[in-house]
Design a protein around this motif. Structure first.
Motif, PDB file in Angstrom:
ATOM      1  N   GLY A 121      10.952 -25.036 -27.280  1.00 21.24           N
ATOM      2  CA  GLY A 121       9.405 -24.763 -27.056  1.00 21.24           C
ATOM      3  C   GLY A 121       8.851 -25.772 -26.136  1.00 21.24           C
ATOM      4  N   ARG A 122       8.941 -27.202 -26.615  1.00 24.99           N
ATOM      5  CA  ARG A 122       8.463 -28.013 -25.883  1.00 24.99           C
ATOM      6  C   ARG A 122       8.999 -28.166 -24.372  1.00 24.99           C
ATOM      7  NH1 ARG A 122       9.942 -33.514 -25.960  1.00 24.99           N
ATOM      8  NH2 ARG A 122      11.018 -33.068 -27.863  1.00 24.99           N
ATOM      9  N   ASP A 123      10.122 -28.071 -24.174  1.00 30.03           N
ATOM     10  CA  ASP A 123      10.603 -28.010 -22.620  1.00 30.03           C
ATOM     11  C   ASP A 123       9.856 -26.662 -21.856  1.00 30.03           C
ATOM     12  OD1 ASP A 123      13.032 -28.815 -20.650  1.00 30.03           O
ATOM     13  OD2 ASP A 123      13.202 -26.486 -20.890  1.00 30.03           O
ATOM     14  N   ALA A 124       9.980 -25.705 -22.482  1.00 29.19           N
ATOM     15  CA  ALA A 124       9.263 -24.524 -21.970  1.00 29.19           C
ATOM     16  C   ALA A 124       7.738 -24.866 -21.419  1.00 29.19           C
ATOM     17  CB  ALA A 124       9.182 -23.229 -22.637  1.00 29.19           C
ATOM     18  N   ALA A 125       7.183 -25.572 -22.273  1.00 32.87           N
ATOM     19  CA  ALA A 125       5.779 -25.710 -22.264  1.00 32.87           C
ATOM     20  C   ALA A 125       5.638 -26.698 -21.248  1.00 32.87           C
ATOM     21  CB  ALA A 125       5.096 -26.269 -23.726  1.00 32.87           C
ATOM     22  N   ASN A 126       6.483 -27.797 -21.205  1.00 30.58           N
ATOM     23  CA  ASN A 126       6.618 -28.677 -20.128  1.00 30.58           C
ATOM     24  C   ASN A 126       6.645 -28.385 -18.616  1.00 30.58           C
ATOM     25  OD1 ASN A 126       5.946 -31.246 -21.441  1.00 30.58           O
ATOM     26  ND2 ASN A 126       7.881 -31.632 -22.175  1.00 30.58           N
ATOM     27  N   ARG A 127       7.422 -27.172 -18.563  1.00 30.34           N
ATOM     28  CA  ARG A 127       7.876 -26.830 -17.206  1.00 30.34           C
ATOM     29  C   ARG A 127       6.825 -25.947 -16.826  1.00 30.34           C
ATOM     30  NH1 ARG A 127      13.180 -23.488 -18.274  1.00 30.34           N
ATOM     31  NH2 ARG A 127      12.857 -22.903 -16.105  1.00 30.34           N
ATOM     32  N   VAL A 128       6.061 -25.272 -17.550  1.00 33.59           N
ATOM     33  CA  VAL A 128       4.847 -24.601 -17.496  1.00 33.59           C
ATOM     34  C   VAL A 128       3.703 -25.321 -16.787  1.00 33.59           C
ATOM     35  CG1 VAL A 128       2.943 -22.764 -18.082  1.00 33.59           C
ATOM     36  CG2 VAL A 128       5.266 -22.312 -18.642  1.00 33.59           C
ATOM     37  N   TRP A 129       3.511 -26.553 -17.709  1.00 36.58           N
ATOM     38  CA  TRP A 129       2.339 -27.294 -17.390  1.00 36.58           C
ATOM     39  C   TRP A 129       2.846 -28.196 -16.316  1.00 36.58           C
ATOM     40  CZ3 TRP A 129      -2.265 -27.848 -18.979  1.00 36.58           C
ATOM     41  CH2 TRP A 129      -3.010 -28.979 -18.739  1.00 36.58           C
ATOM     42  N   LEU A 130       3.935 -28.608 -16.037  1.00 38.71           N
ATOM     43  CA  LEU A 130       4.422 -29.232 -14.542  1.00 38.71           C
ATOM     44  C   LEU A 130       3.802 -28.415 -13.278  1.00 38.71           C
ATOM     45  CD1 LEU A 130       5.786 -31.365 -12.793  1.00 38.71           C
ATOM     46  CD2 LEU A 130       7.824 -29.801 -13.131  1.00 38.71           C
ATOM     47  N   GLN A 131       4.062 -27.068 -13.298  1.00 40.89           N
ATOM     48  CA  GLN A 131       3.992 -26.208 -12.380  1.00 40.89           C
ATOM     49  C   GLN A 131       2.498 -26.120 -12.181  1.00 40.89           C
ATOM     50  OE1 GLN A 131       6.137 -25.545 -10.189  1.00 40.89           O
ATOM     51  NE2 GLN A 131       7.761 -26.539 -11.247  1.00 40.89           N
ATOM     52  N   GLU A 132       1.785 -25.838 -13.519  1.00 43.24           N
ATOM     53  CA  GLU A 132       0.421 -25.632 -13.221  1.00 43.24           C
ATOM     54  C   GLU A 132      -0.487 -26.967 -12.848  1.00 43.24           C
ATOM     55  OE1 GLU A 132      -1.125 -24.303 -17.244  1.00 43.24           O
ATOM     56  OE2 GLU A 132      -0.319 -22.297 -16.744  1.00 43.24           O
ATOM     57  N   SER A 133      -0.068 -28.003 -13.009  1.00 44.58           N
ATOM     58  CA  SER A 133      -0.667 -29.254 -12.728  1.00 44.58           C
ATOM     59  C   SER A 133      -0.664 -29.655 -11.542  1.00 44.58           C
ATOM     60  CB  SER A 133      -0.046 -30.537 -13.702  1.00 44.58           C
ATOM     61  OG  SER A 133      -0.448 -30.219 -14.932  1.00 44.58           O
ATOM     62  N   VAL A 134       0.548 -29.481 -10.657  1.00 43.48           N
ATOM     63  CA  VAL A 134       0.765 -29.549  -9.303  1.00 43.48           C
ATOM     64  C   VAL A 134      -0.081 -28.551  -8.614  1.00 43.48           C
ATOM     65  CG1 VAL A 134       2.357 -29.467  -7.488  1.00 43.48           C
ATOM     66  CG2 VAL A 134       3.235 -30.586  -9.602  1.00 43.48           C
ATOM     67  N   ALA A 135       0.052 -27.691  -9.005  1.00 46.08           N
ATOM     68  CA  ALA A 135      -0.807 -26.419  -8.435  1.00 46.08           C
ATOM     69  C   ALA A 135      -2.327 -26.668  -8.513  1.00 46.08           C
ATOM     70  CB  ALA A 135      -0.594 -24.820  -9.159  1.00 46.08           C
ATOM     71  N   ALA A 136      -2.778 -27.438  -9.586  1.00 41.01           N
ATOM     72  CA  ALA A 136      -3.926 -27.843  -9.557  1.00 41.01           C
ATOM     73  C   ALA A 136      -4.320 -28.874  -8.728  1.00 41.01           C
ATOM     74  CB  ALA A 136      -4.331 -28.234 -10.950  1.00 41.01           C
ATOM     75  N   ALA A 137      -3.410 -29.743  -8.708  1.00 36.46           N
ATOM     76  CA  ALA A 137      -3.782 -30.886  -7.807  1.00 36.46           C
ATOM     77  C   ALA A 137      -3.737 -30.475  -6.219  1.00 36.46           C
ATOM     78  CB  ALA A 137      -2.462 -31.906  -7.686  1.00 36.46           C
ATOM     79  N   THR A 138      -2.849 -29.496  -6.053  1.00 31.98           N
ATOM     80  CA  THR A 138      -2.992 -28.983  -4.654  1.00 31.98           C
ATOM     81  C   THR A 138      -4.262 -28.169  -4.261  1.00 31.98           C
ATOM     82  OG1 THR A 138      -0.587 -28.571  -4.708  1.00 31.98           O
ATOM     83  CG2 THR A 138      -1.774 -27.470  -3.067  1.00 31.98           C
ATOM     84  N   ALA A 139      -4.636 -27.342  -5.334  1.00 36.70           N
ATOM     85  CA  ALA A 139      -6.045 -26.489  -5.105  1.00 36.70           C
ATOM     86  C   ALA A 139      -7.023 -27.421  -4.854  1.00 36.70           C
ATOM     87  CB  ALA A 139      -5.885 -25.488  -6.131  1.00 36.70           C
ATOM     88  N   ALA A 140      -6.903 -28.663  -5.710  1.00 33.92           N
ATOM     89  CA  ALA A 140      -8.150 -29.457  -5.444  1.00 33.92           C
ATOM     90  C   ALA A 140      -7.949 -30.413  -4.313  1.00 33.92           C
ATOM     91  CB  ALA A 140      -8.052 -30.497  -6.923  1.00 33.92           C
ATOM     92  N   GLY A 141      -6.982 -30.315  -3.567  1.00 31.64           N
ATOM     93  CA  GLY A 141      -7.027 -30.862  -2.301  1.00 31.64           C
ATOM     94  C   GLY A 141      -6.719 -32.753  -2.563  1.00 31.64           C
ATOM     95  N   SER A 142      -5.970 -32.991  -3.764  1.00 31.65           N
ATOM     96  CA  SER A 142      -5.684 -34.149  -4.187  1.00 31.65           C
ATOM     97  C   SER A 142      -5.009 -35.124  -3.125  1.00 31.65           C
ATOM     98  CB  SER A 142      -5.050 -34.193  -5.650  1.00 31.65           C
ATOM     99  OG  SER A 142      -6.011 -33.634  -6.656  1.00 31.65           O
ATOM    100  N   ARG A 143      -5.359 -36.341  -2.982  1.00 29.80           N
ATOM    101  CA  ARG A 143      -4.747 -37.183  -2.046  1.00 29.80           C
ATOM    102  C   ARG A 143      -3.288 -37.774  -2.870  1.00 29.80           C
ATOM    103  NH1 ARG A 143      -7.792 -40.173   1.564  1.00 29.80           N
ATOM    104  NH2 ARG A 143      -5.932 -41.168   2.092  1.00 29.80           N
ATOM    105  N   ALA A 144      -3.531 -37.437  -4.273  1.00 29.10           N
ATOM    106  CA  ALA A 144      -2.379 -38.200  -5.108  1.00 29.10           C
ATOM    107  C   ALA A 144      -2.294 -37.719  -6.269  1.00 29.10           C
ATOM    108  CB  ALA A 144      -2.551 -39.858  -4.982  1.00 29.10           C
ATOM    109  N   VAL A 145      -1.051 -37.711  -6.935  1.00 28.92           N
ATOM    110  CA  VAL A 145      -0.898 -37.334  -8.388  1.00 28.92           C
ATOM    111  C   VAL A 145      -0.341 -38.389  -9.095  1.00 28.92           C
ATOM    112  CG1 VAL A 145       0.597 -35.874  -9.833  1.00 28.92           C
ATOM    113  CG2 VAL A 145      -0.591 -35.036  -7.907  1.00 28.92           C
ATOM    114  N   LEU A 146      -0.708 -38.742 -10.370  1.00 28.92           N
ATOM    115  CA  LEU A 146      -0.256 -39.748 -11.561  1.00 28.92           C
ATOM    116  C   LEU A 146       0.328 -38.955 -12.423  1.00 28.92           C
ATOM    117  CD1 LEU A 146       0.256 -42.561 -12.041  1.00 28.92           C
ATOM    118  CD2 LEU A 146      -2.322 -42.666 -13.171  1.00 28.92           C
ATOM    119  N   ILE A 147       1.671 -38.914 -12.810  1.00 24.18           N
ATOM    120  CA  ILE A 147       2.367 -38.445 -14.004  1.00 24.18           C
ATOM    121  C   ILE A 147       2.496 -39.257 -14.884  1.00 24.18           C
ATOM    122  CG2 ILE A 147       4.312 -36.970 -14.407  1.00 24.18           C
ATOM    123  CD1 ILE A 147       4.618 -36.115 -11.454  1.00 24.18           C
TER     124      ILE A 147
END
Length: 298
Positions: A171-197
């Motif tokens: 379950g945690r692996d599935a959640a991490n995969r969803v969260w990764l994609q959503e977070s990168v999409a959120a960064a792109t939508a926000a026009g972020s200059r950078a991402v910190l993971i």
């Protein structure tokens, strides 16, 4: 899937600082050093510098100290007293290394103590926390915030092979995969200059075989990093060795120049890494080790 609504972005100056720590306060080990005193000095040193954000990449102490409520509550109080926002992601010492018979219960308790509020520790800033979805329970430890033009998010991956081959990981692996994609999409939508993971485990190619990550997550993580148009930094702990490098390559074997890995200082070296964010700098991120004078080991 059920997710909290996006938190409002946090305003930031054109140049601001992020403090990064992890794997500190192991009083059970390296007994020649007073680790509680050094942790206090470390947090005080960070507080005096007034960073815009403090990031803790996991392992609040040794398992013998963190596998009970007393240790967790003490660390919660210490981090919550920092005069800056504090974003924390779990390490294996807080739950996985507590023993197979109690690890799931300790994880549930960790979530109750550290991740119930929709805000950072310390100075409260609103966070987006991951809710429940198809195939997994809520993972509120996976959190995200927007600070200026930088998207910061955590992923719950830990040492000790990440609980490999156990039902909890599915379950945690599935959640991490969803969260990764959503977070990168959120960064792109926000026009972020950078991402910190931020994560606890060393998930890089030299260690991935022993980490216990699913091949799907491993591929998706690096694909997301390679595809993001801005700068990407990944902060992790686990190995008790400070380093800053660029360990990823593109499909042609060339160093991936938009990516930097930061492995934090850790016990017995109670120091921190300063990340300077400056939009006038083409690199956006500048990394600087900050040595706490009171904690220099003779």
């Amino acid at each position: 899937m059920a997710l909290l609504l996006a938190a409002a972005p946090v305003a930031a100056d054109p140049a601001f600082r992020i403090a990064v720590i992890g794997d500190v306060g192991y009083s059970e080990r390296f007994r020649e050093v007073d680790h509680e005193a050094q942790l206090t000095a470390l947090l005080a040193d960070i507080g005096q510098q007034a960073p815009a954000l403090v990031v803790h990449d996991g392992n609040l102490g040794a398992p013998a100290e963190m596998c009970g409520d007393e240790g967790l509550l003490r660390r919660h109080a210490q981090l919550d007293a920092v005069p800056a926002p504090v974003l924390y992601t779990p390490g294996d010492n807080e739950w996985l290394d507590c023993g197979d018979d109690v690890s799931n219960q300790r994880l549930a308790r960790l979530r109750e103590i550290f991740f119930a509020a929709p805000t950072t520790l310390g100075k409260a800033l609103p966070l987006v926390r991951q809710g429940s979805g198809a195939g997994f329970v809520a993972h509120p430890e996976n959190a995200r915030l927007q600070i200026g033009q930088v998207t910061v998010f955590t992923l719950h991956l830990v040492g000790s092979r990440n609980n490999f081959n156990r039902p909890e990981l599915v379950g945690r692996d599935a959640a991490n995969r969803v969260w990764l994609q959503e977070s990168v999409a959120a960064a792109t939508a926000a026009g972020s200059r950078a991402v910190l993971i931020v994560m606890q485990a060393n998930a890089f190619p030299d260690r991935a075989g022993g980490l216990g990550m699913s091949p799907q997550f491993y591929d998706e993580l690096w694909d997301a990093i390679r595809a993001f148009p801005g700068k990407v930094a990944l902060v992790h702990g686990e190995e008790h060795q400070f380093r800053i490098d660029q360990p990823l390559a593109d499909v042609r074997g060339r160093v991936l120049e938009n990516f930097t890995r930061v492995q934090t200082f850790s016990t017995p070296n109670h120091h921190w890494v300063e990340i300077v964010v400056d939009y006038d700098d083409p690199n956006v991120f500048t990394f600087r080790p900050r040595i706490v004078p009171a904690n220099v080991v003779p």
